[in-house]
Scaffold this active site. Structure first.
Site, short mmCIF file in Angstrom:
data_model
loop_
_atom_site.label_atom_id
_atom_site.label_comp_id
_atom_site.label_asym_id
_atom_site.label_seq_id
_atom_site.Cartn_x
_atom_site.Cartn_y
_atom_site.Cartn_z
N LYS A 28 28.31 27.80 18.39
CA LYS A 28 27.15 28.35 19.08
C LYS A 28 25.94 28.40 18.15
CE LYS A 28 28.30 31.44 22.06
NZ LYS A 28 28.82 32.70 22.61
N ARG A 98 26.50 37.97 19.43
CA ARG A 98 27.64 37.20 19.96
C ARG A 98 28.44 36.59 18.82
NH1 ARG A 98 25.86 34.75 25.30
NH2 ARG A 98 23.77 35.55 25.58
N GLY A 107 35.84 33.79 26.17
CA GLY A 107 36.36 35.11 26.51
C GLY A 107 37.04 35.82 25.37
N MET A 109 35.92 36.33 22.20
CA MET A 109 35.07 37.12 21.31
C MET A 109 34.15 38.00 22.15
SD MET A 109 36.46 35.84 18.79
CE MET A 109 35.56 36.82 17.63
N ARG A 358 26.66 23.68 24.62
CA ARG A 358 27.89 23.28 23.91
C ARG A 358 28.56 22.19 24.73
NH1 ARG A 358 31.34 28.82 25.17
NH2 ARG A 358 31.18 28.67 27.42
N HIS A 474 36.27 33.21 34.19
CA HIS A 474 37.30 33.11 33.15
C HIS A 474 38.50 32.29 33.62
CE1 HIS A 474 40.89 34.54 30.97
NE2 HIS A 474 40.07 34.46 29.92
N SER A 782 66.38 3.49 15.94
CA SER A 782 65.60 4.34 16.83
C SER A 782 65.84 5.79 16.39
CB SER A 782 66.03 4.14 18.28
OG SER A 782 65.28 4.99 19.10
N CYS A 849 63.02 7.80 19.94
CA CYS A 849 63.34 8.05 21.35
C CYS A 849 63.66 9.51 21.61
CB CYS A 849 64.48 7.15 21.82
SG CYS A 849 66.02 7.42 20.94
N TYR A 869 57.45 1.15 17.82
CA TYR A 869 57.19 1.73 19.13
C TYR A 869 57.64 3.19 19.20
CZ TYR A 869 62.17 1.19 20.08
OH TYR A 869 63.54 1.30 20.01
#
Lengths: 893, 893
Positions: A28, A98, A107, A109, A358, A474, A782, A849, A869
Site C-alpha cells: 500500500k 493503516r 481484512g 490488518m 493495488r 470480505h 518414477s 508419480c 516428466y
C-alpha cells in the site's frame, strides 16, 4: 554516519518512495508513493517502513530511537501541505492509519480513521466543514473504531452482541429511526460520550483524548496486529513469512461522508470475476470507505453498465465529471502498472482523492482472460501473461460445474461473488465447518457476513453463502482468493444462529441440510445438484498453448481406467505415468479370483487363480492402451500387501469360505498369517513378485498380450512396465527376468513383438541412495514421493493425522509434506536418485508419480532437478503444465 | 602369447606354487606347495587352480581347452617321481582327489581316495605291496567312496540305510565277524563286485573302470560339489563369496592301511580346545585318513600326554622314531607359519608322509591363549595376536557357564569337543532342531555322528551331543568353528532314532526331555543345570588390554538396569550409549500410572499421573548413574507409541477400567483412538514429547533430579539426554527447550547444577539427510540403525520374516541387514549424517546404539566413518572392543 531512514513522505505530486520499494514500504505504501509520483491525487501522508516492525519485534517491542523525530517531521510536512494542524482546535488535521504488508492481506490488518478527533478538535472540524453532523459522525466512528481496534474493547465471545452496536441500536430505538444516517448531530455527540463511558465501565480503560497519544496508539496497534492470531493464520494459509513485517501508512483524512457532494468507492479496472475489460466497482454516497467494504449498506454500481436494476444509481450518472476523471485515472494506472488494479477512492465536496491502488485479486477465469487480452492489447508479453496466472488457481476451473440440465430448486439469488459450483451441508460457524470437514463431510458455511475470524471455516467449506455484503465484501474477496465458490449479499436469507437455521420466505433450512451454490450465477439451491465437467474457454487453451511452448517438463497423468485416461488426455496429458493395477483387482467379481489366488496352497493353485484374472487384466489394458494410443503408458505391477484383498468381518469371512468352498478356519488362518504389524513396510510391492513370481508373470503377460493384440490392429502402444518398491538392484534384476521371459513367450505365441520398457518406482530411501546400481538395470525411474515421504520422514500417512496438523500449526514443518514435497529432506533423495541414476545411464527417463506431481511448487522442483516428466491426477494436468512453464520463467530470472 | 597356466605341480622338495597363492590354489594346495618348498615329505601331486572352477561355471560347465594337456603333463611328472604309472597293471600309481577352497570348509567338499584302481590295476597293487588284503580293502573303499561322492549313489532320505553299509554288514554277519578288519581279502574282493552290482541294480549306473575316466569324474565331482546345497549353506553361514571357487588337489596316494607298520593320523600343534602348547592329535594303526575323521573307529592319542586311560596306545610309544620326526616337522611348521597348524599324516611301511597342513581351527579360549603365548614366545607381535582372535569368537566366552555349585545329575561322559555350557530339549534330527528353534525353543542335537547335512541343525541347536567320533570328528570341528558347545564320542549312548530316544544304561531320555552339556568337561547331565557368569582368563584380559591400546573407537553399552550396567562395566564398557526408559514403564505397578496418564482427559490429568511416575523413574536413574559413576550415561526419552502400554484382551481391559475407576467403554475408546495402521511410523518418539511436553518434562526432571542428588553426595554423573526419532531440527529445538526449562527448574530447586548434554538419535532417513541442521542444536548424535534400517529399506522388522530369509537365500541381499549393517545403503546415511553433523559442529560426539553396535563388520564400519563410540548389549562389549582394534589393524593394511 547519517541517520537511518524509517519514515517516507508522499503527496503533492511527489514522494520519497516508489513502487519498487514494496519490501520496505509494503504494497500500500509503495503504491501511494508511486501514485503520488505519477500525479494521481493522493491525500498526503507518510509510511513507517516494515523495518520498524521487524526491529520492534526484535527489540522486545521497542521502536528505534530515531522514529519519533522522523514521524514528527513528516507530520509537519503533511500539515503544511494540507494547511491544517494535527490536534488544532480550529483547523484540525485528521489521519487515517493503516497497515500495509508486502502483499495484500485483506481484512487481516486493522485500520483507524479520523484519528485526531477529541471534544476540542471536533469543534474545529465543525467550524471548517460547517457540518456538525458530519463532524460528530466522524468522531463517533473514530471512537468506535479506535476503542475496538487499538484498545481491544470487544466482546469476548461471538455470542455476545457488540456493545457499540447495542448503544447505537438503543439510540435509534429511542429516536424512533431505522438508519444510522437518520441520527442527528446531537444524537451522535451523545453516542461519543456513551461509547467512552462504556469503555470505562465495561473494559476499565480510559479513551485517550490527546491526538499524539492516539497516533502512537494506532501505530502500535498496527504492529501488534501483525502478530495477532488472525494475521498469523492468514500468513500460514498463504505461506507468507512471519519476518516480513508490516508498514504503517499515516495519511491525511479526506471525507466521503461530508454530505451529498461526497462519496466513497472501490473499483477494479476489469471485472475480477470474469476478466471482462470494463471498469467495475461500487460506491456509496455520503459514506466512508469501510461502509463499502464491511457490507453494512449495499453499495451502488460505479457506472451505468454495472447496474442490475433501475433502482440503482451509478456514479457515472450522478457525478459525470468526477466519473470521467476517475476513468482517466484508472486508464493511467493500468498503463502504468500493466495489470488490473483494485482502487479505493473518496470524493470530498466534489474533489476526487485516490486512497489506494493495488493489483486486483481475480478468479482464475478472470486471470486467464485478463492475461490473454492484455497480450492482445500489447500491454504485456506472453511470458508475463503466463506468470500472471497461478497454477493452483486453475483448480477452480477444472472441477465440475452444475449440469445445466439438472433440475434445480432455486431458493434465492445473491451476488455471484466467486464462481464455481458447491454442494454441502449447512453449517453456521467456522468451527463447525472445520470440525465437519475433519470428519470428511462437505459443508457450506452460511453467515450474515464473514470476518477474518472465519477464514479457517471458509477454507474448510465447499462454498460460502452470506446474507449481507457486496462483491467486494470480505466473503467475496477472500473466497475469490481461495478459488472457492461464494454467493454473497443474499438478502432474502433470514439467519437464526441460535436456532441453527435460516429461512427464505417460509422455507426453513436447518444446520445439516444439503444446499448447493452456484458462484457464477449467485443461485442458492436446495439439495445436492448434479455436476458436470466444465468447458474450458478459448483463452484457457491459448494460455495453456503458450505454457506448452516454453515448458520443458513433460506432463503425464495417473489413471487407472480408460475414462480417466480420456479426461486426462483432453486436459493435455502426454501419457500415463502411473496405472495402479491393484485397483482393477477389486472390480466386480475379480476379487473372487484374487482371493482364490491368495488362499491357494501352492504355486499350482495360485497359477490357476491367476489364469482367471489374466483375461480381465488384459481387458483393462486394452481399454487404457486404446485411450492413450500413441502415448506411453506406465503400468505398475501389484503393490499392496495381499491381506488388503481379504475380508475383515466375520460375515464376509464366512461368505468367502462358502464361495471358495474351504473351511472358515482356513480363511481365518490365512488372514491371521498375512496379518502385518506395519503393512506399509511389509510384504508388498516387488517383494510379492519376488516371492510369488507367478503374479508378475501373469501381469506382464496381460500387459504384453494386450499390447500385441492392439499392435496387430495397427494401434500404436508404448507399454512401460513399472516394478514397485525396489530397494536393491537385485530385486529389479529378478523381476525384469520374469517380465522378459513372459514377453518372450507372449511374442512367440502372438507372432508379433512390441517395444516395452521395464523400469522402477524410486520410493524407498535405499533406492535413491543406490540409484546408480538400479539404473544399470532400469530403463526408467518414477519417483513415488508418497511412499518416499512416508519412509524418509518415518511418517505413516494413515496415522500422522495425530501430530502433523500440530506440526504445521506450530511451525515445526512449513507445510504438510504429503501435499508439498519436502525439498529440504525428501527432495535431496529425489535429486540424488536422479543424478546417480543418470550417472549410470545418461539418458535414463525420470519422472514422478506421487501426489506431488500436480502441486506447483513440487512441479517446479521436478523441473529443477531435471526430470523428464511429472505425472498427476487428470484434473491437475493443466496445473502441472502451467507450473512447468512457470518453472522455466522463474529459472530465467 | 604363452598358454594360461591352470595346473601347478608340487613334490620332491619343490613346487610351482607357494603359500602366497592361496586364492589361486586354495588353502590346501598352497600349503602342499609350501610344504614341498620347505622340505616337508609330501606325496607329489598337482593342483588344478580355482580359476578353472570359476571358468567352469562361467562357461556352462566346460573346462578351458588347455586343461587336459596340462593335467597329463603334471601326471607324468608324478609318475616319474613315484616310479609308478597311473593305470599300470604292474605298478599302478593311485591318486587322492580333494577339493581345496581359499578357506577351509570342513566336510563340505568331497574327497576320493585310491583313485585308479580296477580289476586289473589291483593286481599290480597286490604284486607291489605283497598284501592282497590291503589292495582289496583299498579297492572296496575306493568303489564305495567314488560311487557315493562322484556317482551320487546314496539313499534318498536319511531314514534309509546306506546300501554299502548293508552289504558290508551282511558280509560280516555271513563271516561271523565284528570288525571290518576281520574281513579277508577274498571277502573284500567280493564286496567290490557286490558294490558295483548294487550300483548297477539300484542306481542304474555303471562304475567306470578306466582310470583316466575315474580321474576326470572325480575332478568334476569336486567342482560340482562347490555348488552343492551343503557347500552353499556353509558359505552363507560363513559369509564366503560364491565366486571364489575351489581348487582340486590330485596327489599320489600313500597308504596308512598297508599293515601294522602303517598308520594315519591328524594332529594340532597346540590344543585346539584350550590353546595349551602341546602336540595334540589322534592316530589309527593300519587305517586310512577318513577312518579318523569320520569317527567310525575311535582313534588313539598321538602321545603319552594325551592318554586318558592305560588302554590307549600312543604313536609316541608305538613308533618312537616316527613320532620324533613328526615332532620335528610340527615345530618347523609352526615356526614357518607362525600359527597353530592342523596337520594330516600317513605312515606307509614306516615312512612318514605329510598329507596336509593348515591353520588350525580353535575355540575362542584357545585362540586367545595361543595368541598371547605366541607373543611371549616371540613368534608374533601384539597386533598379529589381536588379529588372530576373531571378535565374533569371543561370544562363546562371554556367555554363562554352569554353576560349579549347582547340583548335577551326570548321566555319562564324552569327549570335551567344544567348550561351553548348554541346556536344551533333546532332538534327533537337524530338521527338528531348526523347526524347534524357530518356535523359540532351546534344543540339543543328539546324533550318532554328524555329517555336513546336519550343519543347519547344529547351528540351530544350543549344543551337540554325538555317540561316536573323536575330537577331530565332524561334530567337534564344526562345533568349535561355530563356538558351540559339543560333547562328542559319548559311547555310553544308545540312540534309537526310530523310537526317538536314547538310553544310557537303563535311563531313557526321550525327544523333548531336557539335558545339559558341558563342552569343557564332556559331561552329559539330565535336566536344566543352573549357569553362572564365566570368569575371564588372564590371557583374555591381556589380549583385550592390547586391543584397547590400539583401538580408537569408544565402546559403550545398551543397558536399562543397574545390574546390566554393572555387567557391561565389568566387560569394559566405557559408558552407556542407550538406556531405554520405556522398559522401566512396564515394571511392577508403574504400568498403572502409565495407563492413568494415557487415559487422562487433559494436561492436568496427565501431569498428575506423571507425578506418580516421577519418583519411580528417578529411582531407576539413581541406580544406573551409581553403577556407571564417572562414565557418561545416555538416556533416551520415551519412544514407543502409547498404545503399546494399553491392554489387549477383554479381560485386561475390564481389569484396567476397574483399577482406573472409569467405564470400560472409555478404555476401549482410548485403545481404539490410539490404534495405528503402522505403529512403526506413527505417534512415537519425539512426536509424543512434542504433543505431550509434560512427558518430556517429567523424564528430564527425573533424570536431572537424580543427577543432582548424586552430585550432592559427591558422585560424578554425566547424563546425556537423548531425544528419539528426530526428523527435523525444529523438533529438537522444541524438545531441547522443554528439557532446558526442566533443568533450570530442578537446579534452582536443588540448589545444585550438573552438566548435561541434549542430543538425538539419528534413526530417520531425513535426520541423516539434514544432519547439518540438526547438529546446530544437538550436542551429540547416536545412530539408531535398527529403525534407520527399517525406514531406509522400507522393511518392518516384525513383518520382514516372510521374505527376508528368501532374500538372503537367493542372494538378493548378502546378509540380513538387521544383523549386519547394510553399508551400501544404510551406511551411506550413517556416513552422510556423521559428515554433515560434523560440518556444522566439528566436535560433535557421534555414536551408534542399534544392534549393529556389537556386530564386528558394522563396528569396523563405524570406525571407518569416524564415530566416537559404538554401544551394544553388555555381552557384546568385548566383541566390540576387539572389533574396534581389528578396524585399526585392517585400516593400516
Amino acid at each position: 554516519m547519517s541517520e537511518k531512514k524509517y519514515v517516507y513522505f508522499f503527496g503533492g505530486g511527489k514522494a520519497e518512495g516508489s513502487t519498487s520499494m514494496k519490501e520496505l514500504l509494503g504494497g500500500k505504501g509503495a503504491n501511494l508513493a508511486e501514485m503520488s509520483n505519477i500525479g494521481i491525487p493522493v491525500p498526503p501522508g507518510f509510511t513507517i517502513s516494515t523495518e520498524v516492525c521487524t526491529t520492534y519485534y526484535e527489540n522486545n517491542k521497542k521502536y528505534p530511537a530515531e522514529l519519533e523525530k522522523q514521524v514528527l517531521s513528516a507530520l509537519k510536512k503533511v500539515e503544511d501541505m494540507m494547511g491544517k494542524k494535527f490536534g488544532d482546535v480550529k483547523n484540525p488535521l485528521l489521519f487515517s492509519v493503516r497497515s500495509g504488508a508486502r502483499v495484500s492481506m485483506p481484512g487481516m490488518m486493522d485500520t483507524v480513521l479520523n484519528l485526531g478527533l477529541n471534544d476540542e478538535t471536533v469543534k474545529g472540524l465543525i467550524a471548517k466543514s460547517g457540518n456538525e453532523r458530519f463532524a460528530y459522525d466522524s468522531y463517533r466512528r473514530f471512537v468506535h473504531m479506535y476503542a475496538d481496534v487499538v484498545m481491544e474493547c470487544r466482546p469476548e465471545s461471538e455470542d455476545e452482541v457488540d456493545p457499540f452496536e447495542v448503544i447505537i441500536d438503543e439510540k435509534k430505538k429511542a429516536r424512533g429511526v431505522k438508519n444510522d444516517t437518520e441520527l442527528t448531530a446531537s444524537d451522535l455527540k451523545e453516542l461519543v460520550h456513551e461509547y467512552k463511558q462504556m469503555v470505562k465501565d465495561r473494559f476499565n480503560k480510559t479513551f485517550p483524548d490527546e491526538p499524539m497519544q492516539q497516533l502512537w496508539g494506532a501505530i502500535g496497534a498496527v504492529f501488534g496486529s501483525w502478530n495477532g492470531a488472525r494475521a498469523i493464520t492468514y500468513r500460514k494459509l498463504n505461506h507468507i513469512p512471519h519476518h516480513w513485517g508490516t508498514a504503517v501508512n499515516v495519511q491525511a483524512m479526506v471525507f466521503g461522508n461530508m454530505g451529498d457532494d461526497s462519496a466513497t468507492g472501490v473499483a477494479f479496472t476489469r471485472d475480477p470475476a470474469t476478466g471482462e475489460r470494463r471498469f467495475y466497482g461500487e460506491w456509496l454516497k455520503n459514506a466512508q470507505g469501510e461502509d463499502v467494504v464491511a457490507g453494512i449498506r449495499t453499495p451502488q454500481p460505479v457506472n451505468a453498465a454495472g447496474k442490475t436494476s433501475n433502482a440503482e444509481i451509478s456514479l457515472e450518472e450522478e457525478m459525470p465529471a468526477i466519473y470521467k476523471e476517475l476513468e482517466s485515472i484508472y486508464h493511467n494506472l493500468e498503463k502504468h502498472y500493466r495489470d488490473m488494479q483494485d482502487i479505493e477512492f473518496t470524493i470530498e465536496n466534489n474533489k476526487l482523492w485516490m486512497l489506494q491502488t493495488r493489483v486486483g485479486k481475480r478468479t482464475a477465469t478472470a486471470a486467464i482472460r485478463i492475461a490473454v487480452e492484455m497480450v492482445d492489447e500489447g500491454l504485456i508479453d506472453k511470458k508475463t501473461a503466463i506468470s500472471r496466472v497461478q497454477p493452483e488457481q486453475l483448480d477452480q476451473l477444472l472441477h465440475p460445474m452444475f449440469d445445466p440440465k439438472a433440475e434445480k430448486q432455486i431458493l434465492a439469488k445473491g451476488l455471484p461473488a466467486s464462481p464455481g459450483a458447491a454442494s454441502g451441508k449447512v453449517v453456521f460457524t467456522a468451527e463447525e465447518a472445520v470440525a465437519k470437514k475433519e470428519l470428511g463431510e462437505k459443508v457450506i458455511l452460511v453467515r450474515l457476513e464473514t470476518s477474518p475470524e472465519d477464514i479457517g471455516g471458509m477454507d474448510a467449506a465447499q462454498g460460502i453463502l452470506t446474507a449481507r455484503g457486496g462483491m467486494t465484501s470480505h466473503a467475496a474477496v477472500v473466497a475469490r482468493g481461495m478459488g472457492k465458490c461464494c454467493v454473497a449479499g443474499c438478502s432474502a436469507l433470514e439467519i437464526d444462529y441460535a436456532a441453527r437455521k435460516f429461512t427464505v420466505d417460509s422455507t426453513d433450512v436447518k444446520s445439516g441440510d444439503w444446499i448447493s451454490l452456484d458462484g457464477s450465477t449467485g443461485e442458492l439451491m436446495l439439495g445436492q445438484v448434479k455436476t458436470i465437467q466444465p468447458k474450458l474457454s478459448g483463452n484457457f487453451a491459448t494460455l495453456m498453448g503458450w505454457a506448452d511452448e516454453i515448458r520443458k517438463l513433460g506432463v503425464r497423468t495417473n489413471a487407472d481406467t480408460p475414462k480417466d485416461s480420456k479426461v486426462a488426455r483432453d486436459f493435455g496429458a502426454e501419457g500415463i505415468g502411473l496405472t495402479r493395477t491393484e485397483h482393477m483387482f477389486f472390480e466386480g467379481d475379480r476379487i473372487d479370483a484374487v482371493r482364490e489366488m491368495i488362499l491357494a496352497e501352492n504355486v499350482e493353485g495360485r497359477k490357476s487363480a491367476l489364469a482367471k484374472l489374466l483375461p480381465m487384466q488384459k481387458g483393462d489394458f486394452l481399454g487404457i492402451f486404446q485411450a492413450m494410443e500413441g502415448l506411453p503408458v506406465t503400468i505398475r505391477l501389484l503393490d499392496p500387501p495381499l491381506h488388503e484383498f481379504l475380508p475383515h468381518t466375520e460375515e464376509e469371512i464366512k461368505d468367502l469360505a462358502k464361495t471358495m468352498n474351504v473351511p472358515v478356519g482356513r480363511v481365518k488362518a490365512k488372514i491371521s498369517s498375512l496379518h502385518e504389524f506395519n503393512p506399509m513396510l511389509g510384504h508388498r510391492g516387488c517383494r510379492l513378485g519376488i516371492i510369488y513370481p507367478e503374479i508378475t508373470e501373469m501381469q506382464a503377460t496381460a500387459i504384453l498380450e494386450a499390447a500385441c493384440e492392439l499392435k496387430a490392429k495397427g494401434i500404436k502402444v508404448l507399454p512401460e512396465i513399472m516394478v514397485p518398491l525396489i530397494g536393491t538392484a537385485k530385486e529389479l534384476i529378478d523381476q525384469k527376468a520374469v517380465i522378459d521371459a513372459a514377453a518372450k513367450k507372449v511374442f512367440a505365441e502372438k507372432g508379433i513383438a512390441v517395444d516395452y520398457l521395464v523400469g522402477t518406482m524410486i520410493e524407498i530411501p535405499r533406492a535413491a541412495l543406490t540409484a546408480d546400481k538400479i539404473a544399470e538395470v532400469a530403463e526408467f525411474f518414477s519417483f513415488g514421493t508418497n511412499d518416499l515421504t512416508q519412509m524418509t520422514f518415518g511418517y505413516s500417512r494413515d496415522d500422522a493425522g495425530v501430530f502433523l496438523p500440530q506440526y504445521v500449526e506450530r511451525g515445526i514443518l512449513p507445510t504438510d509434506p504429503f501435499q508439498v514435497l519436502d525439498q529440504e529432506g525428501v527432495g535431496q533423495l529425489v535429486e540424488m536418485g536422479t543424478k546417480r541414476g543418470r550417472s549410470a545411464k545418461a539418458n535414463l527417463k525420470v519422472g514422478i508419480c506421487g501426489e506431488h506431481g500436480g502441486e506447483p511448487n513440487s512441479v517446479k522442483f521436478c523441473h529443477k532437478v531435471g526430470m523428464n516428466y511429472v505425472s498427476c491426477s487428470p484434473y491437475r494436468v493443466p496445473i502441472a503444465r502451467l507450473a512447468a512453464a512457470h518453472a522455466v520463467l522463474e529459472e530465467s530470472k
